[in-house]
Design a protein around this motif. Structure first.
Motif, PDB file in Angstrom:
ATOM      1  N   CYS A 271       0.816  -1.221   0.000  1.00  0.00           N
ATOM      2  CA  CYS A 271       0.000   0.000   0.000  1.00  0.00           C
ATOM      3  C   CYS A 271       0.848   1.268   0.000  1.00  0.00           C
ATOM      4  O   CYS A 271       0.433   2.295  -0.548  1.00  0.00           O
ATOM      5  CB  CYS A 271      -0.952  -0.003   1.188  1.00  0.00           C
ATOM      6  N   ILE A 272       2.040   1.211   0.576  1.00  0.00           N
ATOM      7  CA  ILE A 272       2.895   2.397   0.610  1.00  0.00           C
ATOM      8  C   ILE A 272       3.510   2.661  -0.764  1.00  0.00           C
ATOM      9  O   ILE A 272       3.553   3.795  -1.237  1.00  0.00           O
ATOM     10  CB  ILE A 272       3.982   2.246   1.686  1.00  0.00           C
ATOM     11  N   LYS A 273       3.956   1.609  -1.431  1.00  0.00           N
ATOM     12  CA  LYS A 273       4.484   1.765  -2.791  1.00  0.00           C
ATOM     13  C   LYS A 273       3.400   2.291  -3.728  1.00  0.00           C
ATOM     14  O   LYS A 273       3.660   3.161  -4.574  1.00  0.00           O
ATOM     15  CB  LYS A 273       5.008   0.422  -3.313  1.00  0.00           C
ATOM     16  N   LEU A 274       2.193   1.760  -3.584  1.00  0.00           N
ATOM     17  CA  LEU A 274       1.085   2.196  -4.433  1.00  0.00           C
ATOM     18  C   LEU A 274       0.759   3.666  -4.189  1.00  0.00           C
ATOM     19  O   LEU A 274       0.496   4.424  -5.125  1.00  0.00           O
ATOM     20  CB  LEU A 274      -0.145   1.323  -4.172  1.00  0.00           C
ATOM     21  N   PHE A 275       0.788   4.079  -2.936  1.00  0.00           N
ATOM     22  CA  PHE A 275       0.537   5.477  -2.579  1.00  0.00           C
ATOM     23  C   PHE A 275       1.605   6.383  -3.184  1.00  0.00           C
ATOM     24  O   PHE A 275       1.295   7.398  -3.815  1.00  0.00           O
ATOM     25  CB  PHE A 275       0.514   5.618  -1.058  1.00  0.00           C
ATOM     26  N   GLN A 276       2.866   6.003  -2.978  1.00  0.00           N
ATOM     27  CA  GLN A 276       3.979   6.797  -3.509  1.00  0.00           C
ATOM     28  C   GLN A 276       3.880   6.960  -5.028  1.00  0.00           C
ATOM     29  O   GLN A 276       4.021   8.066  -5.558  1.00  0.00           O
ATOM     30  CB  GLN A 276       5.308   6.139  -3.162  1.00  0.00           C
ATOM     31  N   ALA A 277       3.657   5.864  -5.715  1.00  0.00           N
ATOM     32  CA  ALA A 277       3.619   5.887  -7.175  1.00  0.00           C
ATOM     33  C   ALA A 277       2.514   6.808  -7.677  1.00  0.00           C
ATOM     34  O   ALA A 277       2.716   7.609  -8.605  1.00  0.00           O
ATOM     35  CB  ALA A 277       3.429   4.479  -7.715  1.00  0.00           C
ATOM     36  N   ARG A 278       1.358   6.711  -7.060  1.00  0.00           N
ATOM     37  CA  ARG A 278       0.217   7.516  -7.506  1.00  0.00           C
ATOM     38  C   ARG A 278       0.448   9.000  -7.248  1.00  0.00           C
ATOM     39  O   ARG A 278       0.118   9.848  -8.088  1.00  0.00           O
ATOM     40  CB  ARG A 278      -1.049   7.048  -6.791  1.00  0.00           C
ATOM     41  N   VAL A 279       1.024   9.321  -6.103  1.00  0.00           N
ATOM     42  CA  VAL A 279       1.240  10.727  -5.757  1.00  0.00           C
ATOM     43  C   VAL A 279       2.396  11.319  -6.560  1.00  0.00           C
ATOM     44  O   VAL A 279       2.305  12.445  -7.061  1.00  0.00           O
ATOM     45  CB  VAL A 279       1.486  10.875  -4.241  1.00  0.00           C
TER      46      VAL A 279
END
Length: 327
Positions: A271-279
């Motif tokens: 979930c943290i990688k997904l958050f970073q990538a999207r932002v």
């Protein structure tokens, strides 16, 4: 910098990332520290599930009450319990959030609305109902949040709490953190329905299932059901489908997992990688800004561990303190 396409400000996005990264670093370090043999009792890690705690708690304040689970470190951090006090508690030290008498599975901080992690499966649901009833009777807009896992949701007290909340129209949200395993048993073998929303429907309670690895999905859905509860709309159920990176407890060999499953969820469902990538894709937050937060959190956890190890143990007379409330 590009225009911010999110409903959250840049500051709120940074806060959300800080919470998730703090939980992750806290848990990853506990995984190492527990293996050294210095931590008493059991430890159940929340790593991989950070988006749920961060997305939900972003809508709460100190007047709102949460009831956690045995896997409660993430809920504690997201609700504002101090990292140093938590670490000291897990080490069983007198400087801990519960003076070293609660340990990993019973951390609490009532000043933050954190009623406690709980070693009894499903036991947080009636506590959240009690908090919601108090808010209702006192006439303020506080809500109660009950966290439970897919396994704990089979406990009778959880189902009884759904009924009670519906009958009394309580401002409570039941969060089912479905990580796919009740200890070592797949949810497909342990729950007699395809969706936890169906269980809520049986009690006349609305429910929604979301991707618990998507912070933005959690944040949006949680905002809706919490707002509904505050405004007198009654209880709701929120199912977050998520993953845990470690076993049920530290030392769990996880032989029940499929070959390559852990590698896959680390690579594709973090979930943290997904958050970073999207932002980062939007240009709202840079990699350097993320890395600066990472460094600050590593330093904080380092300090928390060092201070916990150096802190005194409780003494014999501490057994009789904080046992009864005096009015």
């Amino acid at each position: 910098m590009k225009e911010n396409p999110f409903s959250l400000s840049k500051q709120k996005l940074l806060e959300a990332y800080r919470i998730m990264r703090t939980i992750r670093e806290f848990e990853e370090r506990l995984h190492v520290e527990f293996a050294r043999g210095d931590i008493p009792g059991f430890v159940h890690l929340y790593a991989g599930e950070e988006a749920s705690a961060a997305g939900i708690m972003a809508h709460l304040n100190d007047n709102d009450r949460i009831a956690s689970t045995h896997r409660g470190h993430g809920h504690c951090i997201a609700k504002g319990v101090g990292v140093k006090e938590m670490m000291a508690e897990i080490y069983g030290r007198a400087t801990g959030a519960c003076r070293g008498k609660g340990g990993s599975m019973h951390i609490a901080d009532l000043s933050k609305g954190m009623m406690g992690a709980n070693g009894i499966l499903g036991a947080g649901a009636p506590l959240a109902c009690g908090a919601a009833l108090a808010a209702q009777k006192l006439g303020h807009s506080g809500v109660g949040i009950s966290f439970v896992g897919d396994g704990g949701s089979n406990q009778g007290m959880f189902l009884e709490s759904l009924n009670l909340a519906a009958v009394w129209n309580l401002p409570v949200v039941f969060v089912v953190e479905n990580n796919g395993y009740a200890e070592s048993t797949s949810v497909e073998w342990a729950v007699a329905t395809d969706s936890f929303v169906d269980r809520a429907t049986g009690f006349g309670i609305p429910g929604i299932t979301i991707d618990g690895t998507d912070f933005f999905a959690v944040h949006e859905a949680a905002g809706e059901v919490i707002k509904r509860a505050r405004e007198g709309g009654g209880p709701s159920l929120l199912e977050c489908k998520m993953v845990r990176f470690y076993g049920h407890f530290e030392g769990d060999a996880q032989t029940y997992r499929a070959k390559g499953e852990l590698d896959d969820i680390r690579a594709n469902k973090d979930c943290i990688k997904l958050f970073q990538a999207r932002v980062k894709e939007t240009g709202v937050i840079s990699q350097a800004e993320f890395e600066r937060i990472d460094q600050e959190i590593v330093a904080l956890v380092d300090q928390a561990i060092a201070e916990a190890k150096a802190a005194p143990l409780p003494i014999a007379k501490d057994l009789l303190t904080d046992v009864y409330v005096r009015y």
